[in-house]
Design a protein around this motif. Structure first.
Motif, PDB file in Angstrom:
ATOM      1  N   VAL A  69       0.843  -1.200   0.000  1.00 51.42           N
ATOM      2  CA  VAL A  69       0.000   0.000   0.000  1.00 51.42           C
ATOM      3  C   VAL A  69       0.873   1.242   0.000  1.00 51.42           C
ATOM      4  O   VAL A  69       0.615   2.220  -0.712  1.00 51.42           O
ATOM      5  CB  VAL A  69      -0.936   0.005   1.228  1.00 51.42           C
ATOM      6  CG1 VAL A  69      -1.716   1.283   1.296  1.00 51.42           C
ATOM      7  CG2 VAL A  69      -1.866  -1.159   1.185  1.00 51.42           C
ATOM      8  N   ILE A  70       1.962   1.210   0.803  1.00 52.66           N
ATOM      9  CA  ILE A  70       2.836   2.383   0.869  1.00 52.66           C
ATOM     10  C   ILE A  70       3.539   2.587  -0.467  1.00 52.66           C
ATOM     11  O   ILE A  70       3.680   3.724  -0.942  1.00 52.66           O
ATOM     12  CB  ILE A  70       3.827   2.237   2.041  1.00 52.66           C
ATOM     13  CG1 ILE A  70       3.049   2.397   3.333  1.00 52.66           C
ATOM     14  CG2 ILE A  70       4.933   3.250   1.945  1.00 52.66           C
ATOM     15  CD1 ILE A  70       3.892   2.346   4.556  1.00 52.66           C
ATOM     16  N   ALA A  71       3.960   1.492  -1.118  1.00 54.49           N
ATOM     17  CA  ALA A  71       4.603   1.637  -2.428  1.00 54.49           C
ATOM     18  C   ALA A  71       3.639   2.267  -3.426  1.00 54.49           C
ATOM     19  O   ALA A  71       4.002   3.169  -4.185  1.00 54.49           O
ATOM     20  CB  ALA A  71       5.074   0.278  -2.916  1.00 54.49           C
ATOM     21  N   LEU A  72       2.358   1.812  -3.402  1.00 57.19           N
ATOM     22  CA  LEU A  72       1.363   2.377  -4.317  1.00 57.19           C
ATOM     23  C   LEU A  72       1.096   3.841  -4.008  1.00 57.19           C
ATOM     24  O   LEU A  72       0.961   4.674  -4.896  1.00 57.19           O
ATOM     25  CB  LEU A  72       0.052   1.597  -4.191  1.00 57.19           C
ATOM     26  CG  LEU A  72       0.000   0.293  -4.949  1.00 57.19           C
ATOM     27  CD1 LEU A  72      -1.287  -0.428  -4.621  1.00 57.19           C
ATOM     28  CD2 LEU A  72       0.078   0.551  -6.432  1.00 57.19           C
ATOM     29  N   LYS A  73       1.022   4.153  -2.718  1.00 56.83           N
ATOM     30  CA  LYS A  73       0.724   5.516  -2.296  1.00 56.83           C
ATOM     31  C   LYS A  73       1.809   6.462  -2.792  1.00 56.83           C
ATOM     32  O   LYS A  73       1.538   7.564  -3.246  1.00 56.83           O
ATOM     33  CB  LYS A  73       0.618   5.540  -0.768  1.00 56.83           C
ATOM     34  CG  LYS A  73       0.724   6.904  -0.169  1.00 56.83           C
ATOM     35  CD  LYS A  73       1.026   6.807   1.306  1.00 56.83           C
ATOM     36  CE  LYS A  73       2.427   7.217   1.570  1.00 56.83           C
ATOM     37  NZ  LYS A  73       2.597   8.508   2.173  1.00 56.83           N
ATOM     38  N   LYS A  74       3.072   6.008  -2.690  1.00 59.88           N
ATOM     39  CA  LYS A  74       4.174   6.873  -3.123  1.00 59.88           C
ATOM     40  C   LYS A  74       4.175   7.029  -4.639  1.00 59.88           C
ATOM     41  O   LYS A  74       4.424   8.104  -5.169  1.00 59.88           O
ATOM     42  CB  LYS A  74       5.507   6.287  -2.674  1.00 59.88           C
ATOM     43  CG  LYS A  74       5.761   6.465  -1.213  1.00 59.88           C
ATOM     44  CD  LYS A  74       7.125   5.945  -0.836  1.00 59.88           C
ATOM     45  CE  LYS A  74       7.339   6.128   0.648  1.00 59.88           C
ATOM     46  NZ  LYS A  74       8.413   5.287   1.144  1.00 59.88           N
ATOM     47  N   LYS A  75       3.845   5.928  -5.330  1.00 58.42           N
ATOM     48  CA  LYS A  75       3.869   5.989  -6.794  1.00 58.42           C
ATOM     49  C   LYS A  75       2.804   6.933  -7.325  1.00 58.42           C
ATOM     50  O   LYS A  75       3.042   7.701  -8.252  1.00 58.42           O
ATOM     51  CB  LYS A  75       3.661   4.578  -7.339  1.00 58.42           C
ATOM     52  CG  LYS A  75       3.679   4.476  -8.828  1.00 58.42           C
ATOM     53  CD  LYS A  75       3.598   3.013  -9.245  1.00 58.42           C
ATOM     54  CE  LYS A  75       3.386   2.913 -10.745  1.00 58.42           C
ATOM     55  NZ  LYS A  75       3.096   1.546 -11.173  1.00 58.42           N
ATOM     56  N   TYR A  76       1.576   6.867  -6.747  1.00 61.91           N
ATOM     57  CA  TYR A  76       0.474   7.659  -7.279  1.00 61.91           C
ATOM     58  C   TYR A  76       0.202   8.918  -6.485  1.00 61.91           C
ATOM     59  O   TYR A  76      -0.798   9.583  -6.698  1.00 61.91           O
ATOM     60  CB  TYR A  76      -0.797   6.797  -7.337  1.00 61.91           C
ATOM     61  CG  TYR A  76      -0.684   5.693  -8.351  1.00 61.91           C
ATOM     62  CD1 TYR A  76      -0.365   4.402  -7.953  1.00 61.91           C
ATOM     63  CD2 TYR A  76      -0.878   5.939  -9.697  1.00 61.91           C
ATOM     64  CE1 TYR A  76      -0.236   3.391  -8.878  1.00 61.91           C
ATOM     65  CE2 TYR A  76      -0.763   4.935 -10.624  1.00 61.91           C
ATOM     66  CZ  TYR A  76      -0.438   3.661 -10.211  1.00 61.91           C
ATOM     67  OH  TYR A  76      -0.319   2.657 -11.138  1.00 61.91           O
ATOM     68  N   LYS A  77       1.064   9.267  -5.559  1.00 63.18           N
ATOM     69  CA  LYS A  77       0.991  10.511  -4.799  1.00 63.18           C
ATOM     70  C   LYS A  77      -0.345  10.709  -4.095  1.00 63.18           C
ATOM     71  O   LYS A  77      -1.040  11.688  -4.313  1.00 63.18           O
ATOM     72  CB  LYS A  77       1.287  11.728  -5.696  1.00 63.18           C
ATOM     73  CG  LYS A  77       2.573  11.644  -6.474  1.00 63.18           C
ATOM     74  CD  LYS A  77       3.390  12.878  -6.288  1.00 63.18           C
ATOM     75  CE  LYS A  77       4.727  12.845  -7.019  1.00 63.18           C
ATOM     76  NZ  LYS A  77       5.128  11.633  -7.681  1.00 63.18           N
ATOM     77  N   SER A  78      -0.718   9.711  -3.280  1.00 65.65           N
ATOM     78  CA  SER A  78      -1.951   9.867  -2.508  1.00 65.65           C
ATOM     79  C   SER A  78      -1.609   9.766  -1.026  1.00 65.65           C
ATOM     80  O   SER A  78      -0.456   9.604  -0.659  1.00 65.65           O
ATOM     81  CB  SER A  78      -2.957   8.805  -2.915  1.00 65.65           C
ATOM     82  OG  SER A  78      -2.356   7.545  -2.889  1.00 65.65           O
ATOM     83  N   TYR A  79      -2.636   9.903  -0.172  1.00 69.26           N
ATOM     84  CA  TYR A  79      -2.413   9.895   1.268  1.00 69.26           C
ATOM     85  C   TYR A  79      -2.954   8.607   1.866  1.00 69.26           C
ATOM     86  O   TYR A  79      -3.870   8.008   1.349  1.00 69.26           O
ATOM     87  CB  TYR A  79      -3.109  11.103   1.913  1.00 69.26           C
ATOM     88  CG  TYR A  79      -2.572  12.408   1.416  1.00 69.26           C
ATOM     89  CD1 TYR A  79      -3.235  13.115   0.428  1.00 69.26           C
ATOM     90  CD2 TYR A  79      -1.387  12.924   1.914  1.00 69.26           C
ATOM     91  CE1 TYR A  79      -2.736  14.305  -0.041  1.00 69.26           C
ATOM     92  CE2 TYR A  79      -0.885  14.114   1.445  1.00 69.26           C
ATOM     93  CZ  TYR A  79      -1.559  14.804   0.455  1.00 69.26           C
ATOM     94  OH  TYR A  79      -1.059  15.976  -0.012  1.00 69.26           O
ATOM     95  N   LEU A  80      -2.388   8.212   2.992  1.00 73.04           N
ATOM     96  CA  LEU A  80      -2.746   6.928   3.604  1.00 73.04           C
ATOM     97  C   LEU A  80      -3.229   7.152   5.024  1.00 73.04           C
ATOM     98  O   LEU A  80      -2.625   7.894   5.796  1.00 73.04           O
ATOM     99  CB  LEU A  80      -1.532   6.009   3.604  1.00 73.04           C
ATOM    100  CG  LEU A  80      -1.718   4.617   4.200  1.00 73.04           C
ATOM    101  CD1 LEU A  80      -2.776   3.851   3.457  1.00 73.04           C
ATOM    102  CD2 LEU A  80      -0.418   3.866   4.166  1.00 73.04           C
ATOM    103  N   TYR A  81      -4.363   6.520   5.356  1.00 77.43           N
ATOM    104  CA  TYR A  81      -4.943   6.607   6.699  1.00 77.43           C
ATOM    105  C   TYR A  81      -5.070   5.176   7.198  1.00 77.43           C
ATOM    106  O   TYR A  81      -5.825   4.400   6.634  1.00 77.43           O
ATOM    107  CB  TYR A  81      -6.324   7.265   6.569  1.00 77.43           C
ATOM    108  CG  TYR A  81      -7.081   7.534   7.846  1.00 77.43           C
ATOM    109  CD1 TYR A  81      -7.647   6.516   8.583  1.00 77.43           C
ATOM    110  CD2 TYR A  81      -7.293   8.838   8.270  1.00 77.43           C
ATOM    111  CE1 TYR A  81      -8.372   6.779   9.726  1.00 77.43           C
ATOM    112  CE2 TYR A  81      -8.019   9.112   9.404  1.00 77.43           C
ATOM    113  CZ  TYR A  81      -8.569   8.081  10.134  1.00 77.43           C
ATOM    114  OH  TYR A  81      -9.311   8.349  11.258  1.00 77.43           O
ATOM    115  N   VAL A  82      -4.322   4.844   8.243  1.00 85.04           N
ATOM    116  CA  VAL A  82      -4.350   3.466   8.756  1.00 85.04           C
ATOM    117  C   VAL A  82      -5.052   3.465  10.093  1.00 85.04           C
ATOM    118  O   VAL A  82      -4.669   4.195  11.004  1.00 85.04           O
ATOM    119  CB  VAL A  82      -2.920   2.915   8.928  1.00 85.04           C
ATOM    120  CG1 VAL A  82      -2.975   1.541   9.549  1.00 85.04           C
ATOM    121  CG2 VAL A  82      -2.223   2.840   7.602  1.00 85.04           C
TER     122      VAL A  82
END
Lengths: 80, 518
Positions: free
Chosen positions: B286-299
């Motif tokens: 999820v973190i790799a995808l978040k960095k690739k597509y420039k989005s934010y993560l809420y866990v």
């Protein structure tokens, strides 16, 4: 003389039936209704099987018998 | 089952997760059971309408019978005909601290669960396999309790104000600094209620014009917060990274639906441990995808904080990642810390923004002081700052208990969902009569379990959910396992066909319908 063993395994099978068809959860009058419906259906099934299957099996044997009989007659006529 | 090679070396340890498929015969029989109950439900409704039977559930008044009917939908039908029959497995009154053993008041029902009466007897020492007591801090004696009692005599129980008005105590400041240090983030903020943390803070973070990508099986608080915010919500399949990537690609390429403008923010909502499945989120991917597509993560680490990771710091430590990669780390103090409330941790700008704009900070009463002290003491115990190794021992005991319990249950032949390391263990029951039977039989043998049925799970996948605790000793687990084995044989719930089914790891496309392949 394993009557006790067979009774307990039959009871266990009955409990499994109760759990699967959810009659474990029913009130007593609902259980009576459900079991009588099931027994009526099972009885009808057995009766149909007894009457129809016997009839169909005997008529199938008759048909087979008529084929064999024809064959014998045909063979005899050819020989004649 | 070992996914290290396939995912480019993102995982430092094997990720063992399995969801065995429902056996076909069991699924068919479950539908048969539900069919029989539905027919009887129609019969009972008919009898109630024609006054052959007394109607004990809620109905409209006589004057309102000609209006639009209120109780005709499926939820209410399920409630009065199926839920009522097995209702005695829930809402059982507990009358002691919910530790490893608990006392319950005995109750009977003479009219098939419509009303309950208490016999007056208290069933003592029931092994508690249902409380979210992961590290065993639900205690009424010990260091936490003494500290909380002292603070209670100093501050009282009520705060009588919101955080922004007069309810900001020095205890809250101390707690927030401690939480930030525990998580490894710059700053943190705490709230009085865990559910309200999610539902009141997501609207403060995203609004209209933003996109929320939320997991299929997210908790009701996350769903409520997402809906309240007014952002567009798209759902990706549970823990399925290919589905998430497809949604992210579509979002970046197509933008907002009508105007095609780029999205203001893309927020990915996931949980650390999903409590109904026992699965752990695939955080490295999820973190790799978040960095690739420039989005934010809420866990949402409600169940994983304190329960995962060698130091109990949660799912980020479990995977060996840096807390800076997760933008918003949310969690609750209800499960592993034996208190109540929630927190959000992240960068200082984010938390300062939330202090001003969160609904919970502006309108909700702040946390009660004894509860704050319980969290401070338990957190210091886990970190080892109280001078003992009790916290570390508890975290290790929980991990051992988890591995042992899951291994033994799988050996017995039950279908167990979820990850090998998650302390939440769902045991599949499937049939509706077995839900009620399992709960009752386990209570007869002095073990308290939580069984879960339709609205919380899909209709045929009902289950019994065990929550392990560091307070369970091996003897308690062995007793519980023996009784579970007995009840499993009695009810015939050992459905596992014992085939090792590896998780699907090829790209998700329109031709893959199932997660597992034979």
């Amino acid at each position: 003389m394993d009557v006790k063993g067979t009774w307990s395994s039959l009871y266990w099978l009955f409990c499994q039936f109760e759990l699967i068809t959810c009659s474990y959860l029913m009130e007593p009058w609902e259980k009576v209704l459900f079991y009588s419906f099931n027994l009526a259906m099972a009885g009808l099934l057995l009766y149909t099987a007894y009457v129809c299957v016997a009839f169909h099996v005997s008529s199938a044997f008759q048909l087979l018998g008529s084929f064999l009989g024809n064959q014998q007659e045909n063979a005899l006529s050819v020989v004649k | 089952i070992n996914h290290i090679v396939h995912n480019g070396g993102l995982y430092k340890r094997p990720f063992n997760e399995a969801f065995e498929e429902t056996p076909m015969l069991v699924a068919v029989l479950t539908y048969v059971g539900y069919g029989v109950l539905t027919l009887f439900g129609y019969l009972r409704d008919f009898m109630r309408q024609w006054k052959i039977e007394k109607c004990q559930n809620a109905t409209e008044r006589e004057e309102q019978k000609d209006f639009v009917p209120l109780y005709q939908d499926f939820e209410n039908f399920y409630n009065r005909n199926l839920y009522m029959r097995i209702r005695d497995s829930w809402n059982r009154p507990v009358c002691s601290v919910p530790g490893a053993k608990v006392d319950m008041m005995e109750r009977v029902s003479h009219d098939y669960n419509w009303t309950f009466t208490y016999t007056g007897r208290v069933i003592k020492d029931i092994i508690n396999m249902g409380s979210y007591n992961y590290l065993g801090f639900a205690q009424n004696a010990g260091a936490c309790q003494e500290a909380a009692a002292k603070v209670l005599s100093q501050y009282g129980a009520g705060v009588c104000s919101t955080r922004q008005e007069m309810g900001n105590l020095d205890k809250h400041e101390e707690l927030e600094k401690l939480v930030a240090r525990f998580l490894g983030v710059e700053s943190a903020m705490t709230y009085g209620m865990g559910f309200a943390t999610n539902s009141m803070n997501i609207p403060a973070l995203v609004g209209k014009g933003c996109l929320i990508l939320s997991d299929e099986l997210n908790h009701a608080s996350l769903v409520l917060g997402a809906r309240l915010s007014g952002a567009t919500i798209r759902i990706f399949k549970h823990n399925n990274m290919q589905s998430l990537e497809k949604l992210l690609k579509d979002a970046i390429v197509h933008g907002q639906p009508r105007t095609r403008r780029p999205w203001k923010k893309i927020l990915i909502l996931v949980e650390g441990i999903y409590s109904m499945e026992g699965s752990i989120v695939r955080l490295p991917e999820v973190i790799a995808l978040k960095k690739k597509y420039k989005s934010y993560l809420y866990v949402d680490e409600a169940h994983s904080i304190g329960a995962l990771g060698p130091g109990g710091r949660g799912v980020v430590e479990y995977f060996g990642l840096s807390p800076e990669d997760v933008d918003v780390m949310m969690g609750t103090f209800t499960k592993s810390f034996g208190a109540a409330g929630g927190y959000i941790g992240g960068k200082k700008e984010l938390i300062d923004y939330l202090r001003t704009y969160s609904h919970s900070a502006a309108y909700a009463t702040s946390m009660s002081p004894p509860v704050v002290e319980q969290i401070i003491t338990s957190m210091k115990c886990i970190m080892g700052e109280d001078g003992t190794t009790v916290g570390e021992a508890r975290v290790q005991q929980l991990a051992e208990n988890t591995r042992y319990f899951r291994r033994r249950l799988k050996e017995m032949g039950f279908i167990i969902y979820g990850n090998e390391d998650s302390p939440v263990v769902p045991l599949m029951l499937y049939m509706p009569a077995k839900i009620g039977a399992f709960g009752r039989e386990m209570l007869k043998r002095n073990i308290g379990v939580v069984v879960v049925g339709f609205p919380a799970t899909p209709i045929i996948e009902s289950r019994a959910r065990f929550c392990l605790s560091a307070a369970h000793t091996k003897e308690m687990l062995d007793t519980a396992l023996k009784e579970i084995n007995e009840v499993g044989d009695l009810l015939q719930v050992k459905y596992s066909r014992r085939r090792l089914v590896p998780l699907l790891d090829r790209p998700f496309d329109e031709t893959t319908y199932e997660e597992t392949e034979d």
